[in-house]
Scaffold this motif. Structure first.
Motif, PDB file in Angstrom:
ATOM      1  N   PHE B  48      -8.582  -2.188  -3.638  1.00  0.00           N
ATOM      2  CA  PHE B  48      -7.251  -2.701  -3.306  1.00  0.00           C
ATOM      3  C   PHE B  48      -7.348  -4.210  -3.407  1.00  0.00           C
ATOM      4  CE2 PHE B  48      -7.694   1.281  -1.086  1.00  0.00           C
ATOM      5  CZ  PHE B  48      -6.467   1.909  -1.267  1.00  0.00           C
ATOM      6  N   LEU B  49      -6.692  -4.767  -4.439  1.00  0.00           N
ATOM      7  CA  LEU B  49      -6.760  -6.208  -4.650  1.00  0.00           C
ATOM      8  C   LEU B  49      -5.438  -6.826  -4.236  1.00  0.00           C
ATOM      9  CD1 LEU B  49      -8.402  -8.598  -6.095  1.00  0.00           C
ATOM     10  CD2 LEU B  49      -7.008  -8.085  -8.081  1.00  0.00           C
ATOM     11  N   ALA B  54      -1.120  -8.485   2.292  1.00  0.00           N
ATOM     12  CA  ALA B  54      -0.549  -7.587   1.290  1.00  0.00           C
ATOM     13  C   ALA B  54      -0.440  -6.152   1.795  1.00  0.00           C
ATOM     14  CB  ALA B  54      -1.392  -7.626   0.017  1.00  0.00           C
ATOM     15  N   GLY B  55      -1.125  -5.845   2.898  1.00  0.00           N
ATOM     16  CA  GLY B  55      -1.111  -4.479   3.433  1.00  0.00           C
ATOM     17  C   GLY B  55      -2.400  -3.735   3.174  1.00  0.00           C
ATOM     18  N   LYS B  56      -3.428  -4.444   2.681  1.00  0.00           N
ATOM     19  CA  LYS B  56      -4.693  -3.792   2.350  1.00  0.00           C
ATOM     20  C   LYS B  56      -5.391  -3.247   3.590  1.00  0.00           C
ATOM     21  CE  LYS B  56      -6.813  -7.338   0.581  1.00  0.00           C
ATOM     22  NZ  LYS B  56      -6.124  -8.588   0.819  1.00  0.00           N
ATOM     23  N   SER B  57      -5.508  -4.085   4.621  1.00  0.00           N
ATOM     24  CA  SER B  57      -6.235  -3.651   5.814  1.00  0.00           C
ATOM     25  C   SER B  57      -5.501  -2.533   6.542  1.00  0.00           C
ATOM     26  CB  SER B  57      -6.465  -4.833   6.760  1.00  0.00           C
ATOM     27  OG  SER B  57      -7.384  -5.729   6.174  1.00  0.00           O
ATOM     28  N   SER B  58      -4.181  -2.604   6.544  1.00  0.00           N
ATOM     29  CA  SER B  58      -3.403  -1.527   7.174  1.00  0.00           C
ATOM     30  C   SER B  58      -3.647  -0.211   6.444  1.00  0.00           C
ATOM     31  CB  SER B  58      -1.915  -1.854   7.152  1.00  0.00           C
ATOM     32  OG  SER B  58      -1.641  -2.933   8.013  1.00  0.00           O
ATOM     33  N   THR B  59      -3.708  -0.276   5.115  1.00  0.00           N
ATOM     34  CA  THR B  59      -3.994   0.922   4.327  1.00  0.00           C
ATOM     35  C   THR B  59      -5.385   1.447   4.671  1.00  0.00           C
ATOM     36  OG1 THR B  59      -2.623   0.028   2.550  1.00  0.00           O
ATOM     37  CG2 THR B  59      -4.098   1.841   1.978  1.00  0.00           C
ATOM     38  N   MET B  60      -6.336   0.531   4.781  1.00  0.00           N
ATOM     39  CA  MET B  60      -7.703   0.936   5.107  1.00  0.00           C
ATOM     40  C   MET B  60      -7.777   1.605   6.471  1.00  0.00           C
ATOM     41  SD  MET B  60      -9.852   0.648   2.831  1.00  0.00           S
ATOM     42  CE  MET B  60     -11.320  -0.124   2.254  1.00  0.00           C
ATOM     43  N   ARG B  61      -7.025   1.081   7.427  1.00  0.00           N
ATOM     44  CA  ARG B  61      -7.040   1.682   8.765  1.00  0.00           C
ATOM     45  C   ARG B  61      -6.438   3.089   8.752  1.00  0.00           C
ATOM     46  NH1 ARG B  61      -7.894  -0.560  13.389  1.00  0.00           N
ATOM     47  NH2 ARG B  61      -6.083   0.437  14.337  1.00  0.00           N
ATOM     48  N   MET B  62      -5.430   3.282   7.926  1.00  0.00           N
ATOM     49  CA  MET B  62      -4.867   4.639   7.806  1.00  0.00           C
ATOM     50  C   MET B  62      -5.890   5.575   7.168  1.00  0.00           C
ATOM     51  SD  MET B  62      -0.821   4.263   6.948  1.00  0.00           S
ATOM     52  CE  MET B  62      -0.794   2.898   5.790  1.00  0.00           C
ATOM     53  N   LEU B  63      -6.592   5.063   6.140  1.00  0.00           N
ATOM     54  CA  LEU B  63      -7.627   5.872   5.490  1.00  0.00           C
ATOM     55  C   LEU B  63      -8.770   6.182   6.448  1.00  0.00           C
ATOM     56  CD1 LEU B  63      -7.757   4.060   2.026  1.00  0.00           C
ATOM     57  CD2 LEU B  63      -7.045   6.418   2.432  1.00  0.00           C
ATOM     58  N   GLY B  64      -9.039   5.255   7.363  1.00  0.00           N
ATOM     59  CA  GLY B  64     -10.103   5.458   8.344  1.00  0.00           C
ATOM     60  C   GLY B  64      -9.689   6.369   9.487  1.00  0.00           C
ATOM     61  N   CYS B  65      -8.460   6.853   9.446  1.00  0.00           N
ATOM     62  CA  CYS B  65      -7.923   7.767  10.479  1.00  0.00           C
ATOM     63  C   CYS B  65      -7.952   7.125  11.863  1.00  0.00           C
ATOM     64  CB  CYS B  65      -8.676   9.099  10.513  1.00  0.00           C
ATOM     65  SG  CYS B  65      -8.719   9.948   8.956  1.00  0.00           S
ATOM     66  N   VAL B  66      -7.685   5.832  11.933  1.00  0.00           N
ATOM     67  CA  VAL B  66      -7.550   5.182  13.233  1.00  0.00           C
ATOM     68  C   VAL B  66      -6.169   4.555  13.377  1.00  0.00           C
ATOM     69  CG1 VAL B  66      -9.996   4.751  13.594  1.00  0.00           C
ATOM     70  CG2 VAL B  66      -8.638   3.053  12.375  1.00  0.00           C
TER      71      VAL B  66
END
Lengths: 253, 325
Positions: B48-49, B54-66
């Motif tokens: 995710f560039l 941009a919303g990258k970390s929020s996406t990562m947190r959703m992927l991390g199920c937290v």
């Protein structure tokens, strides 16, 4: 092994490295108070004004409850805040199979361990100094533990919602310290003015102090002890119920 | 198991979005991720560039199920994070943006503690810890307190820790931000090895060189949306020319020069001029030839540099901004 025990174990692993510094604040500090005020300043108090008790006998069981409250604040407020906001230990645990409720339950169990072991150390010294009058005094340890948890659980539930560390300091200074002084720890609440006394009966610490004191002196009755335990137990349960919600909301943001 | 047969993607997101609730009653919610679609296949390195926010970390947190998604659907390893968060997290490795290591514990104890969280037997933790210390090149620091580690070492320890459960998917949020160039290369090497072992890597970055080094495929994110998706080469081909001529002019000549440069390019073939506050970028198929034309037109740039197009140029084209804005 239940998931929350994993959180508890991680706290114990950490505790192996940090217990020395906690001894000072959790055990040595209350004991210094016990000696300085109970055995030192207390000599100035005439036993006839305490119905024949020495001040040490009066003060010591009150202090074991008050110390439990103080330890509950250190663990339930300061340590919880650190785990969520600064060290982010909660975030580390949340990335694993643990759910927020496991993190909460495991940490509460560790708080119980800390409050309980500190109370035990205090009780041993209290008995060695001859500050107790009844074998029921051994029950001051679980009574102090319950008093501590009646603070720790609601505090933990609230602390995860707090952003600024300074808020915790303010509550400590303006809520906890007055409670420490006016819950019958240092003097009986009978000496408070009539209009203030009903307020003391509401304070959770008074219930803890009276429970521990009546056990230590052997004057506990089943009814009043049941009321104290019920009140403190209800606060603990309410704290856990609230923490289930606040932990989920603030860890799974 | 679903998601493991190789045909269905390991991760699938459709219309995925995240709106944070307002901080107080008067405030409004913040939509950090505004409905994105993507999928990740097994064994891929997916990036995710995008710039900060941009919303990258929020996406990562959703992927991390937290962090529960507030819109759309997300399936990880064939499971729904809302229902099977525990099971999914058991198979993820997470490297957060800040190294949240325990300062009271030694290097080895930090790994042990993480192993406990996954419910691994002591014997397994012990054996994997030694292997991971070697992987992270931290054997000599094993018994030392955290304070003895450099930034690069802390990062490697965080990655080692995330591998204690032998995850299928590794989530890395800004893995090399704040590291010096040498430490970055060491880290890239370690991540490359993991990829070769079959670990699926998902990473966010605002470094284009990192994305080019590590990612098979990536999405360019901006303002909570995906601007485009593809391999680094595809994206460069689609949105940029082969070469870029970077020119710097004296401040008083900057505007005028930019005007004149427009006459030198062939927009029909994708060539164009991009005027930045401090320099002018000429997107061209042949940088040297264009530079010769610039000289022939009697323009006098202070500096002139011909380089290959990068993802930075792609991002500039897609968002109108540079990554570091």
């Amino acid at each position: 092994m239940p998931m929350f025990l994993r959180e508890f174990l991680s706290w114990m692993l950490r505790y192996r490295r940090t217990w020395k510094s906690t001894i000072v604040i959790s055990v040595a500090n209350p004991l210094l108070f016990l000696v300085a005020i109970g055995a030192g300043l207390g000599r100035l108090v005439d036993p006839s004004s305490l119905g024949g008790l020495t001040y040490l006998e009066f003060f010591a069981p009150g202090l074991i409850a008050a110390a439990a409250m103080q330890n509950a604040y250190i663990e339930g407020a300061f340590a919880v805040h650190g785990s969520l906001r600064r060290g982010q230990g909660y975030a580390v645990a949340a990335a694993t199979p643990l759910e927020p409720r496991d993190i909460m339950a495991g940490h509460l169990l560790f708080m119980a361990f800390r409050i309980g072991t500190s109370a035990l150390a205090f009780a041993v010294v209290m008995m060695a100094l001859g500050a107790t009058r009844s074998p029921w005094a051994v029950l001051t340890v679980p009574a102090a533990l319950l008093t501590g948890m009646a603070f720790a659980a609601p505090l933990a539930a609230w602390t995860v919602t707090v952003d600024k560390f300074d808020t915790l300091n303010k509550v400590f200074r303006f809520v906890l310290m007055p409670m420490y002084l006016f819950s019958g720890t240092f003097f009986g609440i009978e000496t408070l003015p009539d209009w203030l006394r009903p307020l003391a009966y509401v304070l959770p610490l008074w219930h803890g102090v009276d429970l521990c004191r009546t056990l230590s002196l052997g004057t506990a009755t089943l009814l009043t002890s049941a009321i104290h335990v019920g009140y403190l137990g209800a606060l603990t349960a309410a704290g856990v119920a609230a923490a289930l919600v606040t932990y989920r909301r603030h860890i799974h943001v | 198991m679903a998601g493991d047969d190789g045909a269905t993607p390991l991760i699938q997101a459709e219309g995925l979005g995240k709106t944070y609730p307002p901080r107080d009653r008067r405030g409004t919610g913040f939509r950090a991720v505004a409905g994105i679609d993507f999928h990740v296949n097994r064994g891929e390195a997916f990036g995710f560039l995008g710039p900060n926010g941009a919303g990258k970390s929020s996406t990562m947190r959703m992927l991390g199920c937290v962090s529960p998604a507030t819109e759309g659907t997300l399936r990880i390893l064939g499971m729904d994070p809302a229902r099977d968060g525990r099971k999914i997290r058991a198979r993820l490795g997470v490297v957060p943006q800040d190294d949240v290591l325990d300062p009271d514990l030694t290097v080895r104890e930090n790994l042990t503690m993480y192993g406990l969280y996954f419910g691994l037997p002591r014997r397994v933790i012990k054996e994997r810890t030694e292997r991971l210390l070697e992987f992270a090149q931290l054997e000599e620091k094993a018994g030392e307190p955290l304070g003895a580690l450099s930034g690069g070492m802390r990062r490697r320890l965080t990655i080692a820790r995330s591998l204690i459960n032998e995850p299928d998917i590794l989530l890395l949020d800004e893995p090399t931000t704040g590291l010096d160039p040498q430490a970055r290369h060491v880290l890239w090497d370690r991540l490359f090895r993991l990829k070769q072992q079959g670990v699926t890597l998902l990473l966010t970055t605002h470094y284009m060189d990192e994305a080019e080094q590590l990612c098979d495929r990536l999405v360019v994110m901006d303002k909570g949306l995906i601007a485009d998706e593809g391999s680094p080469q595809e994206l460069i081909r689609r949105h940029s020319t082969r070469e870029v001529l970077e020119l710097r002019f004296r401040i008083d000549e900057h505007e005028q020069a930019a005007e004149k440069l427009h006459d030198l390019v062939r927009p029909g073939e994708g060539e164009r001029v991009e005027v930045l506050p401090d320099r002018v970028l000429v997107y061209t198929h042949d940088g040297e030839t264009t530079l010769a034309a610039v000289t022939a037109a009697r323009m006098t740039p202070i500096t002139a540099l011909v380089r290959r197009s990068t993802l930075e140029d792609v991002f500039l084209r897609l968002s109108g901004r540079t990554l570091t804005d």
